[in-house]
Design an enzyme around this catalytic site. Structure first.
Site, PDB file in Angstrom:
ATOM      1  N   CYS A   2       0.862  -1.101   0.215  1.00  0.00           N
ATOM      2  CA  CYS A   2       0.004   0.190  -0.023  1.00  0.00           C
ATOM      3  C   CYS A   2       0.813   1.224   0.090  1.00  0.00           C
ATOM      4  CB  CYS A   2      -1.054   0.179   1.177  1.00  0.00           C
ATOM      5  SG  CYS A   2      -2.117  -1.293   1.182  1.00  0.00           S
ATOM      6  N   ARG A  27       4.259  -0.147  -4.591  1.00  0.00           N
ATOM      7  CA  ARG A  27       3.862  -0.500  -3.172  1.00  0.00           C
ATOM      8  C   ARG A  27       2.799  -1.224  -3.206  1.00  0.00           C
ATOM      9  NH1 ARG A  27       7.159   2.251   0.497  1.00  0.00           N
ATOM     10  NH2 ARG A  27       5.928   1.013   2.165  1.00  0.00           N
ATOM     11  N   TRP A  76      -2.611  -3.121  -1.689  1.00  0.00           N
ATOM     12  CA  TRP A  76      -2.367  -4.282  -1.806  1.00  0.00           C
ATOM     13  C   TRP A  76      -3.363  -5.045  -0.988  1.00  0.00           C
ATOM     14  CZ3 TRP A  76      -0.695  -8.541   0.903  1.00  0.00           C
ATOM     15  CH2 TRP A  76      -0.102  -9.573   0.125  1.00  0.00           C
ATOM     16  N   ASN A 102      -2.355   1.424   5.749  1.00  0.00           N
ATOM     17  CA  ASN A 102      -1.584   0.281   5.381  1.00  0.00           C
ATOM     18  C   ASN A 102      -1.154  -0.856   6.561  1.00  0.00           C
ATOM     19  OD1 ASN A 102       0.537  -1.056   4.167  1.00  0.00           O
ATOM     20  ND2 ASN A 102       1.939   0.417   4.448  1.00  0.00           N
ATOM     21  N   GLY A 103      -1.373  -1.775   6.189  1.00  0.00           N
ATOM     22  CA  GLY A 103      -0.755  -2.664   7.436  1.00  0.00           C
ATOM     23  C   GLY A 103      -2.043  -3.603   7.498  1.00  0.00           C
ATOM     24  N   GLU A 485      18.514 -16.747  -7.520  1.00  0.00           N
ATOM     25  CA  GLU A 485      18.293 -15.197  -8.157  1.00  0.00           C
ATOM     26  C   GLU A 485      17.573 -15.374  -9.251  1.00  0.00           C
ATOM     27  OE1 GLU A 485      17.360 -12.535  -6.926  1.00  0.00           O
ATOM     28  OE2 GLU A 485      17.732 -10.816  -8.328  1.00  0.00           O
ATOM     29  N   LYS A 489      13.403 -14.451 -10.077  1.00  0.00           N
ATOM     30  CA  LYS A 489      13.221 -13.457 -11.256  1.00  0.00           C
ATOM     31  C   LYS A 489      12.179 -13.859 -12.380  1.00  0.00           C
ATOM     32  CE  LYS A 489      14.824  -9.876  -9.586  1.00  0.00           C
ATOM     33  NZ  LYS A 489      15.136 -10.396  -8.307  1.00  0.00           N
ATOM     34  N   GLU A 492       8.749 -14.322 -10.672  1.00  0.00           N
ATOM     35  CA  GLU A 492       7.892 -13.341 -10.176  1.00  0.00           C
ATOM     36  C   GLU A 492       7.527 -12.476 -11.517  1.00  0.00           C
ATOM     37  OE1 GLU A 492       9.449 -10.576  -7.532  1.00  0.00           O
ATOM     38  OE2 GLU A 492      11.434 -10.826  -8.220  1.00  0.00           O
ATOM     39  N   HIS A 508      21.038 -35.789  -6.680  1.00  0.00           N
ATOM     40  CA  HIS A 508      20.470 -36.032  -5.450  1.00  0.00           C
ATOM     41  C   HIS A 508      18.750 -36.031  -5.628  1.00  0.00           C
ATOM     42  CE1 HIS A 508      23.952 -36.825  -3.451  1.00  0.00           C
ATOM     43  NE2 HIS A 508      24.446 -35.726  -3.696  1.00  0.00           N
ATOM     44  N   LYS A 611       6.119  -4.149  -3.926  1.00  0.00           N
ATOM     45  CA  LYS A 611       7.717  -3.886  -3.885  1.00  0.00           C
ATOM     46  C   LYS A 611       7.883  -4.054  -2.234  1.00  0.00           C
ATOM     47  CE  LYS A 611      11.679  -2.121  -5.212  1.00  0.00           C
ATOM     48  NZ  LYS A 611      12.439  -3.204  -5.999  1.00  0.00           N
TER      49      LYS A 611
END
Ligand code: M6R
Length: 616
Positions: A2, A27, A76, A102-103, A485, A489, A492, A508, A611
């Site tokens: 948010c 955000r 969000w 936000n939260g 990494e 990428k 997402e 294995h 983000k």
């Protein structure tokens, strides 16, 4: 999660709010809304599900009167889906108060029950509406918006930033925060609030931190910050290190593309002022001087990409400074009784400095006697404030949700820490430190070369692979975090199944995944090193090739040993082993971005993500 913005001043609220939301859209982008208060006390709201552009269209189709006071929000979704009704602002005091949040308010169910019993009706499924109704009721009792906010925040459990305006008080915005971000922007005859400085950097570069459990009231010529109990508290002012243009796309097709191109600069800026004459000096470590002299173990805590940077930091800290290092995902660390002593240094790594899991882990570490160091990119963020010391990465604002330039800057900062520790502990000679510093200083040029020389071919490969359903990444030693990494990428950004494996682990289990046509990126260690890692990884390539895999190798210039076995070789410049990963990661960043673009996806704002993950 948010994005929040608040404004009071002579300017157009709508312009400031929409601009602030646009700069913070990374955000959260499920829905957006604004509340604007004109000088006569008329409160107008617009809110829409979807990205900010949908709200902007709505404001054009159905305009509201502009004013000089307002609050804005991009969401969000947590409680309740991304529909118009759940978008913020929410209303209290019979529609005379607007509030954004936000939260997560953890006790919202009890609060909703209590409010319903008192005759309040709800129009959304959100936890936020309970806060709006409570502040509205408190305002009716007190006639003072700041006091009303103070009364309510003490009743809320969980994490929150709240901003409210009331029709009775044009020229006033009240905010409060607990474990969720909020910063003040200080203007001339105008003041701002934002989840981060991007909300107002277009208007002012003077900012002020707000601590935990504090309430802030802004008026055009006044800012007052108090604790939840009303007692005054000191607030630290700082200057924002970058200007608004740094967070603009500036002609690039996406923020991510721009930010990958800035990887060399991000490393150079993180080194600047910290390396000289073959030595490392990080003045910001001064508050931890005693602890560093005595440290017997380091725990790196981080999430996502930052955790992979932490893994690379472990290789350097152990190899150079001979300190045992554990790397832990913040959310796992904190809930499993980790052993911490005053000789443990907990190093958090976070681009945003607001990741709730990491923030809570830092607090836990401090409460249990460890010393804490924050490696952070965003100024004015919470995690540095909750830590004993902070080393900022100077990557500049990172707007794309997927982290790229911040990653390489984090690795550079961890390497600097490792070298400074190595010198103070006498575990490397001056010549060895000077060699490592030279390698660090060569990274910006090396990165620029890799990006310039590999991007076109990587883009071709990505476009050719538009229908690929799964990609695997293999790496060994420092190539392993790079493999993780690269896979993250791709997941997402391109929504493709991707996994990173330690190459030694292949036999294995993961080799069972290999079938004809499976694309596998392999990060190949240099053949110049005395150990046998190159040979072993080339053997792995042969094993998967024999089972039909298509291999794209990331290998250093001049490595001919890999050529017969790879379908494609992407070249990186020569570097000592610990520096290879910073060069090898850039083509994988480009690949994730290009494959997403080839699928027609939004590279900067992938679905379901935000983000800054400010909820647990
Ligand atoms: O702001 P932080 O560095 O603390 O964020 C940590 C992760 O949420 C972040 O790296 C995330 O994994 C990114 N989307 C990766 O590209």
């Amino acid at each position: 999660m948010c994005g929040i913005v608040g404004y009071v001043g002579p300017g157009s609220s709508l312009e400031v709010l929409v601009g602030g939301l646009r700069r913070q859209e990374y955000r959260g982008y499920d829905s957006a809304g604004v509340a604007v208060l004109d000088d006569g006390g008329t409160l107008a709201i617009r809110k829409k599900a979807g990205k900010l552009a949908v709200l902007v269209d709505e404001l054009a189709a159905s305009p509201i009167a502009d004013g000089h006071t307002g609050i804005g929000h991009t969401r969000w979704a947590t409680h309740g889906g991304p529909v118009d009704e759940n978008a913020h602002p929410h209303l209290g005091d019979d529609g005379r108060l607007a509030l954004i949040h936000n939260g997560i308010i953890e006790n919202f169910a009890e609060l909703r029950e209590e409010l319903a019993a008192a005759g309040e009706t709800f129009t959304s499924e959100t936890d936020t509406e309970a806060a709006a109704l409570l502040v509205g009721r408190a305002y009716r009792e007190t006639g003072d918006l700041t006091e009303a906010m103070r009364r309510v925040v003490g009743r809320l459990e969980g994490a929150f930033t709240l901003l409210a305006v009331h029709a009775d008080t044009p020229g006033v915005v009240v905010g409060a925060r607990r474990n969720s971000p909020l910063v003040i922007g200080l203007g001339e005859g105008e003041n701002f609030l934002g989840s981060d400085v991007a909300a107002f950097v277009e208007h002012t570069r003077r900012a002020m931190e707000i601590g935990q459990d504090q309430v802030v009231t802004i008026r055009p010529n006044e800012v007052s910050v108090t604790a939840f109990d009303g007692s005054p508290v000191p607030a630290r002012e700082f200057e924002i290190a970058w200007d608004a243009s740094a967070a603009e796309k500036g002609g690039w097709s996406s923020f991510m593309k721009k930010e990958i191109s800035e990887e060399p600069e991000a490393v150079a800026n993180t080194l600047r002022g910290r390396v000289q004459d073959g030595r490392v000096r990080i003045p910001e470590l001064e508050p931890l001087a005693d602890a560093l002299a005595d440290v017997d173990r380091i725990v790196v805590i981080a999430c996502g990409t930052a955790a992979y940077a932490g893994m690379l930091g472990k290789y350097a800290l152990e190899a150079w400074a001979h300190v045992p290092v554990d790397v832990e995902l913040s959310h796992e660390f904190r809930y499993r009784d980790p052993v911490l002593t005053p000789r443990t240094l907990v190093v958090s790594v976070s681009q945003s400095g607001e990741t709730m899991d990491t923030l809570m882990a830092v607090k836990y570490a401090r409460e249990h006697g460890a010393r804490t160091l924050s490696i952070c990119n965003a100024q004015g963020a919470t995690i540095p404030r909750e830590s004993d010391a902070v080393v900022y990465t100077h990557a500049g604002p990172e707007v794309a949700v997927a982290s790229t330039k911040a990653f390489v800057a984090q690795v550079a900062a961890l390497y600097l820490l490792a070298l400074q520790l190595a010198e103070s502990r006498g575990t490397l000679t001056h010549a060895e430190i000077a060699r490592a510093v030279e390698q660090l200083q060569a990274l910006p040029e090396g990165l620029a070369t890799v990006i310039a020389e590999s991007s076109e071919r990587i883009a071709e490969l990505a476009h050719w692979m538009g229908d690929t359903e799964s990609v695997l990444y293999l790496g060994r030693h420092v190539g392993y975090p790079v493999a993780l990494e690269g896979a993250l990428k791709l997941k997402e950004l391109a929504y493709i199944h991707a996994e990173g494996f330690a190459a030694g682990e292949l036999k294995h289990g993961p080799i069972a995944l290999i079938e004809p046509g499976q694309v596998v990126f392999v990060i190949v260690p240099s053949p110049r090193h005395a150990d046998s890692l190159h040979r072993k990884v080339v053997s792995n390539i042969q094993e998967i090739r024999a089972r039909g895999a298509r291999v794209i190798a990331i290998a250093e210039l001049g490595d001919v040993g890999v050529v017969p076995y790879a379908d494609e070789v992407i070249r990186i410049p020569l570097a000592d082993r610990l520096f290879e990963p910073i060069l090898a990661v850039a083509p994988l960043h480009v690949f994730g971005m290009e494959l997403a673009a080839a699928k027609g996806l939004d590279v900067d704002q992938p679905r379901n993500l935000a983000k800054s993950v400010t909820v647990e």
